[in-house]
Scaffold this active site. Structure first.
Site, PDB file in Angstrom:
ATOM      1  N   LYS A  90      71.960  26.533  39.926  1.00  0.00           N
ATOM      2  CA  LYS A  90      71.306  25.301  40.356  1.00  0.00           C
ATOM      3  C   LYS A  90      72.330  24.173  40.298  1.00  0.00           C
ATOM      4  CE  LYS A  90      67.376  22.510  38.917  1.00  0.00           C
ATOM      5  NZ  LYS A  90      66.370  22.347  37.856  1.00  0.00           N
ATOM      6  N   HIS A  92      71.556  20.817  40.671  1.00  0.00           N
ATOM      7  CA  HIS A  92      70.955  19.511  40.373  1.00  0.00           C
ATOM      8  C   HIS A  92      70.126  19.640  39.095  1.00  0.00           C
ATOM      9  CE1 HIS A  92      68.056  21.813  42.722  1.00  0.00           C
ATOM     10  NE2 HIS A  92      67.115  21.150  42.091  1.00  0.00           N
TER      11      HIS A  92
END
Length: 170
Positions: A90, A92
């Site tokens: 991921k 963010h």
């Protein structure tokens, strides 16, 4: 059939016969639709209980998406925490591939179906990179197509609730 998990898989229709193309591109005369079983709460609970009672561990982990409900079921049956291994990192929020604190813990990696072991190898590497001690993978169904050997090369054991030969002979 004496293996209760194999019986549940067969009764749920998780095994289909025909001509199938697998994720690897290989052709198969059967398909294991494990989600037909793991979306049934009674079967999922039995899988979670079998794994929780069969092995020692501090934490259980599963690679998204197929192994996550199994990790949750094991967590509920054992009272121990679980972690999720994302397929991609991921970029963010709280970045990373692992959801859960696995560092320094004895982690049991679970899988739904193993064929060549690619997903389990990915999970094993991600967990080890995050500091987990992991040397066992428990799969619901081992298709007996190389995962055992691939994991052994990385110092991990593959343990199966059901071997595909039990399902095909059953």
């Amino acid at each position: 059939m004496v293996n209760p998990i194999a019986t549940l898989l067969l009764e749920s229709g998780a095994i289909e016969f025909g001509d199938f193309v697998l994720a690897s591109g290989a052709l198969s005369p059967y398909y294991i639709d494990i989600k037909a079983a793991t979306t049934n709460p009674a079967i999922l609970a039995e899988i979670g209980k079998a794994i929780a009672e069969g092995w020692e561990f501090d934490m259980v982990a599963g690679v998204a998406v197929g192994a996550v409900p199994i990790a949750v079921a094991v967590s509920l049956a054992s009272g121990r925490p679980y972690a999720i291994v994302r397929k991609t990192e991921k970029d963010h929020g709280k970045a990373g591939t692992i959801i859960g604190d696995v560092s320094g813990r004895n982690v049991l990696l679970v899988e739904d179906v193993t064929t060549s072991g690619g997903s389990a190898l990915y999970g094993l590497a991600a967990l080890r990179a995050a500091g987990a001690h992991v040397d066992r993978v428990v799969t619901v169904v081992d298709r007996e197509a190389g995962a055992h050997e691939a994991l052994a090369e990385k110092g991990a054991s593959l343990l199966a609730l059901v071997r595909v030969s039990e399902l095909l002979d059953g």
